[in-house]
Design a protein around this motif. Structure first.
Motif, PDB file in Angstrom:
ATOM      1  N   GLY A  98       0.816  -1.199   0.000  1.00 57.08           N
ATOM      2  CA  GLY A  98       0.000   0.000   0.000  1.00 57.08           C
ATOM      3  C   GLY A  98       0.849   1.248   0.000  1.00 57.08           C
ATOM      4  O   GLY A  98       2.057   1.202  -0.243  1.00 57.08           O
ATOM      5  N   LEU A  99       0.184   2.365   0.248  1.00 60.63           N
ATOM      6  CA  LEU A  99       0.843   3.680   0.285  1.00 60.63           C
ATOM      7  C   LEU A  99       0.960   4.134   1.735  1.00 60.63           C
ATOM      8  O   LEU A  99      -0.027   4.095   2.487  1.00 60.63           O
ATOM      9  CB  LEU A  99       0.026   4.681  -0.525  1.00 60.63           C
ATOM     10  CG  LEU A  99       0.480   6.142  -0.477  1.00 60.63           C
ATOM     11  CD1 LEU A  99       1.873   6.274  -1.099  1.00 60.63           C
ATOM     12  CD2 LEU A  99      -0.531   7.031  -1.187  1.00 60.63           C
TER      13      LEU A  99
ATOM     14  N   THR B 269      10.284   2.258  -1.786  1.00 61.08           N
ATOM     15  CA  THR B 269       9.227   2.103  -2.774  1.00 61.08           C
ATOM     16  C   THR B 269       9.634   1.095  -3.842  1.00 61.08           C
ATOM     17  O   THR B 269      10.693   1.226  -4.466  1.00 61.08           O
ATOM     18  CB  THR B 269       8.904   3.454  -3.426  1.00 61.08           C
ATOM     19  OG1 THR B 269       8.375   4.340  -2.434  1.00 61.08           O
ATOM     20  CG2 THR B 269       7.886   3.286  -4.551  1.00 61.08           C
TER      21      THR B 269
ATOM     22  N   SER C 228       4.502   1.736  -1.676  1.00 61.67           N
ATOM     23  CA  SER C 228       4.864   3.107  -2.054  1.00 61.67           C
ATOM     24  C   SER C 228       4.999   3.943  -0.787  1.00 61.67           C
ATOM     25  O   SER C 228       4.093   3.951   0.050  1.00 61.67           O
ATOM     26  CB  SER C 228       3.805   3.718  -2.972  1.00 61.67           C
ATOM     27  OG  SER C 228       3.688   2.971  -4.172  1.00 61.67           O
ATOM     28  N   VAL C 229       6.124   4.637  -0.672  1.00 63.85           N
ATOM     29  CA  VAL C 229       6.404   5.455   0.502  1.00 63.85           C
ATOM     30  C   VAL C 229       6.560   6.908   0.054  1.00 63.85           C
ATOM     31  O   VAL C 229       7.436   7.216  -0.748  1.00 63.85           O
ATOM     32  CB  VAL C 229       7.670   4.989   1.234  1.00 63.85           C
ATOM     33  CG1 VAL C 229       7.857   5.796   2.518  1.00 63.85           C
ATOM     34  CG2 VAL C 229       7.593   3.500   1.543  1.00 63.85           C
ATOM     35  N   SER C 230       5.698   7.754   0.568  1.00 62.03           N
ATOM     36  CA  SER C 230       5.748   9.170   0.187  1.00 62.03           C
ATOM     37  C   SER C 230       6.599   9.961   1.182  1.00 62.03           C
ATOM     38  O   SER C 230       6.651   9.637   2.367  1.00 62.03           O
ATOM     39  CB  SER C 230       4.341   9.740   0.128  1.00 62.03           C
ATOM     40  OG  SER C 230       3.730   9.685   1.404  1.00 62.03           O
TER      41      SER C 230
ATOM     42  N   GLN D 214       2.684  -3.965  -4.368  1.00 57.57           N
ATOM     43  CA  GLN D 214       3.290  -2.647  -4.468  1.00 57.57           C
ATOM     44  C   GLN D 214       3.370  -1.983  -3.096  1.00 57.57           C
ATOM     45  O   GLN D 214       2.376  -1.924  -2.361  1.00 57.57           O
ATOM     46  CB  GLN D 214       2.488  -1.754  -5.413  1.00 57.57           C
ATOM     47  CG  GLN D 214       3.000  -0.326  -5.524  1.00 57.57           C
ATOM     48  CD  GLN D 214       4.316  -0.237  -6.271  1.00 57.57           C
ATOM     49  OE1 GLN D 214       4.479  -0.830  -7.338  1.00 57.57           O
ATOM     50  NE2 GLN D 214       5.273   0.526  -5.726  1.00 57.57           N
TER      51      GLN D 214
ATOM     52  N   GLN E  10       3.240   7.012   4.467  1.00 56.99           N
ATOM     53  CA  GLN E  10       4.156   8.140   4.568  1.00 56.99           C
ATOM     54  C   GLN E  10       5.499   7.683   5.126  1.00 56.99           C
ATOM     55  O   GLN E  10       5.584   6.676   5.849  1.00 56.99           O
ATOM     56  CB  GLN E  10       3.569   9.220   5.474  1.00 56.99           C
ATOM     57  CG  GLN E  10       2.405   9.980   4.856  1.00 56.99           C
ATOM     58  CD  GLN E  10       1.981  11.164   5.692  1.00 56.99           C
ATOM     59  OE1 GLN E  10       2.107  11.157   6.919  1.00 56.99           O
ATOM     60  NE2 GLN E  10       1.479  12.207   5.036  1.00 56.99           N
TER      61      GLN E  10
ATOM     62  N   PRO F  64      11.252   6.711   1.424  1.00 59.36           N
ATOM     63  CA  PRO F  64      10.854   6.760   0.007  1.00 59.36           C
ATOM     64  C   PRO F  64      11.642   5.773  -0.849  1.00 59.36           C
ATOM     65  O   PRO F  64      11.089   5.210  -1.809  1.00 59.36           O
ATOM     66  CB  PRO F  64      11.143   8.211  -0.378  1.00 59.36           C
ATOM     67  CG  PRO F  64      10.961   8.971   0.890  1.00 59.36           C
ATOM     68  CD  PRO F  64      11.490   8.061   1.968  1.00 59.36           C
TER      69      PRO F  64
END
Length: 123
Positions: A10-11, A91, A120-122, A118, A13, A88
């Motif tokens: 997932g996404l 990712t 994802s690291v913001s 997937q 922070q 990040p």
């Protein structure tokens, strides 16, 4: 036929956590080592963490050491990757894989692969 199904991506922070799981079927799970790998766009596949057949030996890439933890449950035929302090640069698509032997860090010895999940690291 061996099947590996990853979940938990997932996404998140930067600084957050995710837990990936991989469910295995098709052969005696407790006889073989398992590994987690990742591949970011435009980069080669990277070995992240591996665990031996019984769960008492592990290996981590330097880039994740101290942040990630691999574990397995041989009763449930699952292997997990707990990912903390995500960055990040973590990712990527993460894959679990089933080795041909009880423990190996050699990517070429991983015989069966999941479809990937997937992460994802913001920033």
């Amino acid at each position: 036929q061996v099947q590996l199904v990853e979940s938990g991506g997932g996404l998140v922070q930067a600084g957050g956590s995710l837990r990936l799981s991989c469910a295995a079927s098709g052969r005696t799970f407790s006889n073989y080592g398992m590994g987690w790998f990742r591949q970011a766009p435009g980069k080669e596949r990277e070995r992240v963490a591996v665990i031996n057949h019984s769960g008492d030996s592990t290996y981590y890439a330097d880039s994740v050491k101290g942040r990630f933890a691999v574990s397995r449950d041989n009763d449930k035929n699952t292997v997990s990757l707990q990912m903390n302090s995500l960055r990040p640069e973590d990712t990527a698509v993460y894959y679990c894989a089933d080795a041909r032997v009880k423990f190996t860090t050699a990517t070429r010895m991983y015989e069966y692969w999941g479809q990937g999940t997937q992460v994802s690291v913001s920033s």
